[in-house]
Design a protein around this motif. Structure first.
Motif, PDB file in Angstrom:
ATOM      1  N   GLU A   3      12.487  -1.735  -6.027  1.00 21.04           N
ATOM      2  CA  GLU A   3      13.159  -0.493  -5.611  1.00 21.04           C
ATOM      3  C   GLU A   3      13.942   0.102  -6.774  1.00 21.04           C
ATOM      4  O   GLU A   3      13.920   1.314  -6.992  1.00 21.04           O
ATOM      5  CB  GLU A   3      14.113  -0.751  -4.458  1.00 21.04           C
ATOM      6  N   LEU A   4      14.631  -0.746  -7.520  1.00 16.42           N
ATOM      7  CA  LEU A   4      15.411  -0.269  -8.663  1.00 16.42           C
ATOM      8  C   LEU A   4      14.516   0.317  -9.752  1.00 16.42           C
ATOM      9  O   LEU A   4      14.946   1.193 -10.507  1.00 16.42           O
ATOM     10  CB  LEU A   4      16.262  -1.406  -9.235  1.00 16.42           C
ATOM     11  N   LYS A   5      13.284  -0.135  -9.817  1.00 18.81           N
ATOM     12  CA  LYS A   5      12.313   0.397 -10.782  1.00 18.81           C
ATOM     13  C   LYS A   5      11.533   1.580 -10.208  1.00 18.81           C
ATOM     14  O   LYS A   5      10.641   2.104 -10.852  1.00 18.81           O
ATOM     15  CB  LYS A   5      11.326  -0.705 -11.194  1.00 18.81           C
ATOM     16  N   VAL A  27       5.428   3.354  -4.143  1.00 18.38           N
ATOM     17  CA  VAL A  27       5.715   4.744  -4.472  1.00 18.38           C
ATOM     18  C   VAL A  27       4.477   5.287  -5.169  1.00 18.38           C
ATOM     19  O   VAL A  27       3.987   4.666  -6.115  1.00 18.38           O
ATOM     20  CB  VAL A  27       6.962   4.855  -5.380  1.00 18.38           C
ATOM     21  N   PRO A  28       3.952   6.417  -4.695  1.00 19.64           N
ATOM     22  CA  PRO A  28       2.768   6.976  -5.349  1.00 19.64           C
ATOM     23  C   PRO A  28       3.041   7.259  -6.829  1.00 19.64           C
ATOM     24  O   PRO A  28       4.149   7.661  -7.192  1.00 19.64           O
ATOM     25  CB  PRO A  28       2.509   8.276  -4.593  1.00 19.64           C
ATOM     26  N   GLN A  79       9.388   1.856  -2.000  1.00 24.61           N
ATOM     27  CA  GLN A  79      10.394   2.554  -1.210  1.00 24.61           C
ATOM     28  C   GLN A  79      10.558   1.815   0.105  1.00 24.61           C
ATOM     29  O   GLN A  79       9.572   1.431   0.734  1.00 24.61           O
ATOM     30  CB  GLN A  79       9.957   3.990  -0.941  1.00 24.61           C
ATOM     31  N   GLN A  80      11.808   1.630   0.507  1.00 22.03           N
ATOM     32  CA  GLN A  80      12.086   1.002   1.798  1.00 22.03           C
ATOM     33  C   GLN A  80      12.133   2.084   2.871  1.00 22.03           C
ATOM     34  O   GLN A  80      12.784   3.110   2.702  1.00 22.03           O
ATOM     35  CB  GLN A  80      13.415   0.247   1.772  1.00 22.03           C
ATOM     36  N   ASP A 127       0.855  -1.174   0.000  1.00 21.60           N
ATOM     37  CA  ASP A 127       0.000   0.000   0.000  1.00 21.60           C
ATOM     38  C   ASP A 127       0.899   1.234   0.000  1.00 21.60           C
ATOM     39  O   ASP A 127       2.030   1.175   0.475  1.00 21.60           O
ATOM     40  CB  ASP A 127      -0.887  -0.033   1.251  1.00 21.60           C
ATOM     41  N   ALA A 128       0.412   2.340  -0.512  1.00 19.57           N
ATOM     42  CA  ALA A 128       1.202   3.573  -0.542  1.00 19.57           C
ATOM     43  C   ALA A 128       1.225   4.270   0.818  1.00 19.57           C
ATOM     44  O   ALA A 128       2.108   5.068   1.085  1.00 19.57           O
ATOM     45  CB  ALA A 128       0.655   4.520  -1.607  1.00 19.57           C
TER      46      ALA A 128
END
Length: 86
Positions: A65-67, A81-82, A71-72, A36-37
């Motif tokens: 994360e690379l894409k 990520v929104p 987000q961690q 979820d965002a």
């Protein structure tokens, strides 16, 4: 940067979703379905909800994360990520 051709013009988003979703494989989509965002999720919770082994979830989260799809946060928690349209 445009003169050096280091910036590509913004493409129109595909109909029915955002650009990132159309680049994900089935495993990445499976993990994203349990994120979820607004509500951070721990790796163990994502693994439990998705039915995937923790190592597979970890490697998939790294790819996401690379894409710039997730987000961690501190404590190994993850959020989507929104979507941001250019």
């Amino acid at each position: 940067l445009e003169e050096l051709q280091l910036v590509q013009p913004a493409a129109e988003p595909p109909v029915g979703g955002n650009r990132i979703e159309h680049t994900l494989n089935d495993t990445e989509r499976r993990v994203m379905a349990h994120l979820d965002a607004r509500e951070p999720a721990y790796i163990d919770a994502i693994a439990s909800r998705s039915g995937m082994p923790v190592p597979d979830v970890c490697s998939t989260l790294l790819q996401l994360e690379l894409k710039h799809a997730v987000q961690q946060l501190p404590g190994k928690r993850f959020v989507r990520v929104p979507v941001q349209w250019s």
